[in-house]
Design a protein around this motif. Structure first.
Motif, PDB file in Angstrom:
ATOM      1  N   ASP A 160      31.123-107.108   3.002  1.00  0.00           N
ATOM      2  CA  ASP A 160      31.502-107.324   1.606  1.00  0.00           C
ATOM      3  C   ASP A 160      30.350-108.012   0.877  1.00  0.00           C
ATOM      4  O   ASP A 160      29.541-108.715   1.497  1.00  0.00           O
ATOM      5  CB  ASP A 160      32.706-108.274   1.504  1.00  0.00           C
ATOM      6  CG  ASP A 160      34.009-107.639   1.985  1.00  0.00           C
ATOM      7  OD1 ASP A 160      34.046-106.426   2.212  1.00  0.00           O
ATOM      8  OD2 ASP A 160      34.987-108.393   2.118  1.00  0.00           O
ATOM      9  N   HIS A 180      29.242-111.177   6.292  1.00  0.00           N
ATOM     10  CA  HIS A 180      29.839-111.271   7.630  1.00  0.00           C
ATOM     11  C   HIS A 180      30.801-110.112   7.865  1.00  0.00           C
ATOM     12  O   HIS A 180      31.602-109.784   7.001  1.00  0.00           O
ATOM     13  CB  HIS A 180      30.593-112.601   7.734  1.00  0.00           C
ATOM     14  CG  HIS A 180      31.153-112.865   9.095  1.00  0.00           C
ATOM     15  ND1 HIS A 180      30.427-113.484  10.084  1.00  0.00           N
ATOM     16  CD2 HIS A 180      32.357-112.584   9.644  1.00  0.00           C
ATOM     17  CE1 HIS A 180      31.164-113.584  11.181  1.00  0.00           C
ATOM     18  NE2 HIS A 180      32.343-113.038  10.944  1.00  0.00           N
ATOM     19  N   LEU A 187      44.409-107.200  10.223  1.00  0.00           N
ATOM     20  CA  LEU A 187      44.724-107.744  11.546  1.00  0.00           C
ATOM     21  C   LEU A 187      44.500-109.253  11.499  1.00  0.00           C
ATOM     22  O   LEU A 187      43.385-109.718  11.229  1.00  0.00           O
ATOM     23  CB  LEU A 187      43.836-107.112  12.617  1.00  0.00           C
ATOM     24  CG  LEU A 187      44.112-107.620  14.035  1.00  0.00           C
ATOM     25  CD1 LEU A 187      45.508-107.187  14.517  1.00  0.00           C
ATOM     26  CD2 LEU A 187      43.041-107.146  15.006  1.00  0.00           C
ATOM     27  N   GLY A 227      39.689-111.678   4.167  1.00  0.00           N
ATOM     28  CA  GLY A 227      38.985-111.726   5.446  1.00  0.00           C
ATOM     29  C   GLY A 227      37.674-110.967   5.405  1.00  0.00           C
ATOM     30  O   GLY A 227      37.016-110.901   4.373  1.00  0.00           O
ATOM     31  N   PHE A 228      37.319-110.358   6.554  1.00  0.00           N
ATOM     32  CA  PHE A 228      36.057-109.608   6.618  1.00  0.00           C
ATOM     33  C   PHE A 228      36.328-108.225   7.179  1.00  0.00           C
ATOM     34  O   PHE A 228      37.345-108.000   7.834  1.00  0.00           O
ATOM     35  CB  PHE A 228      35.001-110.374   7.422  1.00  0.00           C
ATOM     36  CG  PHE A 228      35.406-110.727   8.820  1.00  0.00           C
ATOM     37  CD1 PHE A 228      35.206-109.831   9.863  1.00  0.00           C
ATOM     38  CD2 PHE A 228      35.980-111.958   9.099  1.00  0.00           C
ATOM     39  CE1 PHE A 228      35.583-110.154  11.155  1.00  0.00           C
ATOM     40  CE2 PHE A 228      36.353-112.292  10.399  1.00  0.00           C
ATOM     41  CZ  PHE A 228      36.158-111.389  11.426  1.00  0.00           C
ATOM     42  N   PRO A 229      35.429-107.273   6.894  1.00  0.00           N
ATOM     43  CA  PRO A 229      35.703-105.871   7.257  1.00  0.00           C
ATOM     44  C   PRO A 229      34.946-105.400   8.488  1.00  0.00           C
ATOM     45  O   PRO A 229      33.912-105.967   8.864  1.00  0.00           O
ATOM     46  CB  PRO A 229      35.155-105.127   6.038  1.00  0.00           C
ATOM     47  CG  PRO A 229      33.937-105.920   5.686  1.00  0.00           C
ATOM     48  CD  PRO A 229      34.271-107.376   5.984  1.00  0.00           C
ATOM     49  N   MET A 251      46.779-106.394  19.722  1.00  0.00           N
ATOM     50  CA  MET A 251      45.655-105.703  19.088  1.00  0.00           C
ATOM     51  C   MET A 251      44.496-106.659  18.865  1.00  0.00           C
ATOM     52  O   MET A 251      44.694-107.835  18.610  1.00  0.00           O
ATOM     53  CB  MET A 251      46.096-105.115  17.753  1.00  0.00           C
ATOM     54  CG  MET A 251      46.696-103.729  17.918  1.00  0.00           C
ATOM     55  SD  MET A 251      47.305-103.063  16.354  1.00  0.00           S
ATOM     56  CE  MET A 251      48.541-104.279  15.912  1.00  0.00           C
ATOM     57  N   PRO A 291      40.566-107.385  -0.849  1.00  0.00           N
ATOM     58  CA  PRO A 291      40.954-107.360   0.565  1.00  0.00           C
ATOM     59  C   PRO A 291      40.509-108.667   1.235  1.00  0.00           C
ATOM     60  O   PRO A 291      39.346-109.045   1.138  1.00  0.00           O
ATOM     61  CB  PRO A 291      40.214-106.139   1.114  1.00  0.00           C
ATOM     62  CG  PRO A 291      40.015-105.259  -0.088  1.00  0.00           C
ATOM     63  CD  PRO A 291      39.759-106.210  -1.218  1.00  0.00           C
ATOM     64  N   GLU A 334      49.421-107.354  13.084  1.00  0.00           N
ATOM     65  CA  GLU A 334      48.973-106.457  12.018  1.00  0.00           C
ATOM     66  C   GLU A 334      49.941-106.529  10.847  1.00  0.00           C
ATOM     67  O   GLU A 334      51.159-106.516  11.047  1.00  0.00           O
ATOM     68  CB  GLU A 334      48.874-105.034  12.541  1.00  0.00           C
ATOM     69  CG  GLU A 334      48.002-104.160  11.670  1.00  0.00           C
ATOM     70  CD  GLU A 334      47.809-102.768  12.239  1.00  0.00           C
ATOM     71  OE1 GLU A 334      46.749-102.198  11.992  1.00  0.00           O
ATOM     72  OE2 GLU A 334      48.724-102.267  12.916  1.00  0.00           O
ATOM     73  N   HIS A 394      38.609-101.661   8.003  1.00  0.00           N
ATOM     74  CA  HIS A 394      39.754-102.450   8.440  1.00  0.00           C
ATOM     75  C   HIS A 394      39.410-103.922   8.255  1.00  0.00           C
ATOM     76  O   HIS A 394      38.265-104.321   8.377  1.00  0.00           O
ATOM     77  CB  HIS A 394      40.063-102.136   9.912  1.00  0.00           C
ATOM     78  CG  HIS A 394      41.462-102.477  10.306  1.00  0.00           C
ATOM     79  ND1 HIS A 394      42.477-101.568  10.270  1.00  0.00           N
ATOM     80  CD2 HIS A 394      42.017-103.651  10.699  1.00  0.00           C
ATOM     81  CE1 HIS A 394      43.601-102.141  10.654  1.00  0.00           C
ATOM     82  NE2 HIS A 394      43.346-103.424  10.911  1.00  0.00           N
ATOM     83  N   ARG A 395      40.449-104.752   7.956  1.00  0.00           N
ATOM     84  CA  ARG A 395      40.207-106.165   7.637  1.00  0.00           C
ATOM     85  C   ARG A 395      40.687-107.071   8.762  1.00  0.00           C
ATOM     86  O   ARG A 395      41.718-106.806   9.387  1.00  0.00           O
ATOM     87  CB  ARG A 395      40.980-106.551   6.364  1.00  0.00           C
ATOM     88  CG  ARG A 395      40.803-105.627   5.195  1.00  0.00           C
ATOM     89  CD  ARG A 395      39.437-105.600   4.609  1.00  0.00           C
ATOM     90  NE  ARG A 395      38.887-106.902   4.268  1.00  0.00           N
ATOM     91  CZ  ARG A 395      37.741-107.064   3.611  1.00  0.00           C
ATOM     92  NH1 ARG A 395      37.040-106.003   3.214  1.00  0.00           N
ATOM     93  NH2 ARG A 395      37.294-108.267   3.359  1.00  0.00           N
ATOM     94  N   PHE A 396      39.989-108.180   8.927  1.00  0.00           N
ATOM     95  CA  PHE A 396      40.326-109.184   9.938  1.00  0.00           C
ATOM     96  C   PHE A 396      40.349-110.544   9.267  1.00  0.00           C
ATOM     97  O   PHE A 396      39.462-110.868   8.467  1.00  0.00           O
ATOM     98  CB  PHE A 396      39.283-109.177  11.055  1.00  0.00           C
ATOM     99  CG  PHE A 396      39.039-107.810  11.612  1.00  0.00           C
ATOM    100  CD1 PHE A 396      39.962-107.221  12.459  1.00  0.00           C
ATOM    101  CD2 PHE A 396      37.906-107.083  11.248  1.00  0.00           C
ATOM    102  CE1 PHE A 396      39.760-105.940  12.956  1.00  0.00           C
ATOM    103  CE2 PHE A 396      37.692-105.801  11.726  1.00  0.00           C
ATOM    104  CZ  PHE A 396      38.622-105.226  12.587  1.00  0.00           C
TER     105      PHE A 396
END
Lengths: 365, 365
Positions: B55, B152, A363, A256-258, B1, A254, A326, A264-266
């Motif tokens: 993570d 992070h 996102l 990005g970061f959660p 969002m 996955p 998204e 959920h990921r960003f």
């Protein structure tokens, strides 16, 4: 009261029923590989998935004996030292739990509630099972080989040592080994110390841990784990098909970061390198496709060179041009046997072999 | 969002609400120590509990830098090689997650749903934090020391690197080390490779993993993990008390063998040797009591010799004369500070420090 009062038939969750206390007890003991673990060619032992049916038995290497008997010319018994003298072969194997993906099914079979992370790849060192069987000498009437572990428990009222059977042909042709090392070190307790089977290409239930007995029999093995537990059924009285080899699957790390709680990921807009691994127990992976719009459009990922061990997972990469908003990422694998990973796998009562394509909501900010 | 749409306030489960999908995602990533793991003096790495907020970061030892700065005479920066040259100390430490036992609370705080297995004991090797601070030279106005990891993520809408603070006095007097080895090997990725803090006696949240910065500040640290997350509160607006040291707890290895799904235990009548471990982050364990009748009668267990590291867990044993029927085993620990483990701990909204006594139901046949 008797054992049967506390060890009952399997069931499906009711509509909307949350994860039960029984499922949570299993989830707290067993564990998957957090998906960022896909970054390692070989999974560090503590990150490799673990499923233990009963308890991790108390075992000692010093007095461990492995017997080879039944329909053989000469029954054999090995200590660890004798077994090591038989040869030394190292294979890289991707193991996956047959129940991986179970908790995402509707209705949900109540058992170990895996999402998608019950996988890992290790280098296992041991001796070829075929060499042990050759030394013992298979009799002409040999049909199946039965493997017994030291773990003991009850399932749906049946008290048992964990046991699985393989046909003589599979036992020999699958390249199965009796392993005493994982990634160059003695097996960790939860991975079968001091001795386990590793059956390349098969779901993990075939790779019997804490292996103490190999018995050749003159009929098809009808033990609980082969005939009752690991069977694909639509209804309770469906005779079903046995669970065998690993269906093709691809998983992305996955990006990005959660968020801690929702996972959920960003990720920031721009080029986002996506990376993952794909595997199949039937044949080498030949193609992986990535979609960044929930499966409307598919793009071919760039595959890394295959591993020397062709049933180990294969890395892939895809550069995603991420725009704000998204997005749903999904991915699917194809192997050289013609098998392709479905967007949604067929449901079965045990929740086995569920290789429904991964979906990750991200996102982009 | 925006991030805030996907990262929301904490909540309590409704009456009868099953474990949620969010909780399951955490349970599938993080894992406890199956309780038969209590048999090992030092927990093998893959059996030691793991909780990762975000993570597991991708890290490399070669170019890793740890900085020591803020209110010090001389800011410092260490690579792994320079840090190893500072000294080498090995300590045996029992770490427990502050949320251990959370999922057994009523009402249940929604977060990582631990039952009772979020514990482990390892031998950590590194350099004393006090030595690093002495070398840098604390200024007179030093109040707190802030530790930042490379992980992070977002929690309840707050994007952050994982950070915790300790008072200067605790940082020095607790015997905290900056560790690069676990049980004689480099740290596994999930335990903080290549560098982490280990704060003996404190719940695991203090032992910052993937440690990259130590900063001395002239005021009390008001970061998220100290002031928002790990706080004992009865109501949402309760200012609360910080979660600090580990409350006393004893755990038994469940005797006999289990049912796969219910984990109910079965044992044959006769003398059943019970074995377990007890620990407290406040003071050494001085007494453990066992009850085999759900807490009506209590018997003193036989304690093993204490570990040289006095806050590491201590083994205990008790021979149970088991008679046919159903029995509830329970156990409680006492430390030399006068703290005793309660039969039922006080509830709090975060589900922290819950050292309610273990209960194991066993059918004797």
């Amino acid at each position: 009261m008797s054992i049967g009062d506390f060890s009952v038939a399997g069931r499906l969750a009711d509509t909307g029923e949350g994860i039960t206390g029984d499922e949570l007890q299993l989830a707290a003991r067993n564990h998957g590989m957090p998906l960022e673990g896909l970054r390692y060619d070989v999974t560090p032992p503590g990150l490799h998935y673990v499923l233990v049916h009963y308890d991790i038995p108390a075992t000692a290497a010093g007095d461990w004996r492995l017997t080879v008997g039944g329909r053989v010319e000469e029954p054999l018994s090995f200590g660890l030292t004798e077994l090591r003298a038989m040869g030394r072969r190292t294979i890289r194997v991707t193991l996956e739990c047959a129940g991986n993906g179970r908790a995402t099914l509707q209705p949900r079979p109540i058992s170990q509630p895996w999402l998608s992370e019950a996988v890992g790849t290790a280098e296992w060192t041991g001796v070829l099972l075929a060499d042990l069987l050759r030394l013992a000498g298979l009799r002409e009437d040999a049909v199946d080989v039965v493997f017994t572990g030291a773990d003991h428990g009850v399932e749906r009222g049946v008290e048992q040592d964990y046991q699985r059977g393989l046909s003589v042909a599979e036992a020999i042709e699958s390249g199965t080994i009796v392993a005493w090392e994982m990634n160059g070190a003695p097996l960790p307790p939860q991975h079968g110390y001091p001795l386990r089977l590793v059956v390349p290409g098969w779901y993990g239930m075939a790779s019997v841990k804490w292996l103490r007995s190999i018995e050749v029999i003159d009929h098809e093995f009808d033990g609980y784990q082969n005939k009752v537990a690991y069977v694909l059924r639509k209804t309770p009285d469906d005779p079903g098909r046995p669970v065998t080899r690993i269906e093709p699957r691809a998983l992305l790390i996955p990006p990005g970061f959660p968020d801690f709680m929702s996972r959920h990921r960003f990720v920031a807009a721009g080029t986002v390198p996506l990376f993952g691994r794909a595997w199949s127990g039937w044949a080498p992976i030949e193609r992986v496709e990535v979609s960044t719009d929930a499966g409307v459009n598919w793009h071919e990922a760039k595959l890394d060179a295959p591993s020397n061990d062709e049933l180990a997972w294969r890395a892939f990469a895809y550069d995603w041009e991420a725009t704000p908003g998204e997005h749903v990422l999904t991915v699917r694998a194809y192997d050289t046997s013609g098998r392709e990973q479905p967007i949604e796998a067929e449901w079965n009562r045990g929740g086995f072999s569920n290789n429904t394509a991964q979906r990750i909501t991200v996102l982009v900010t």
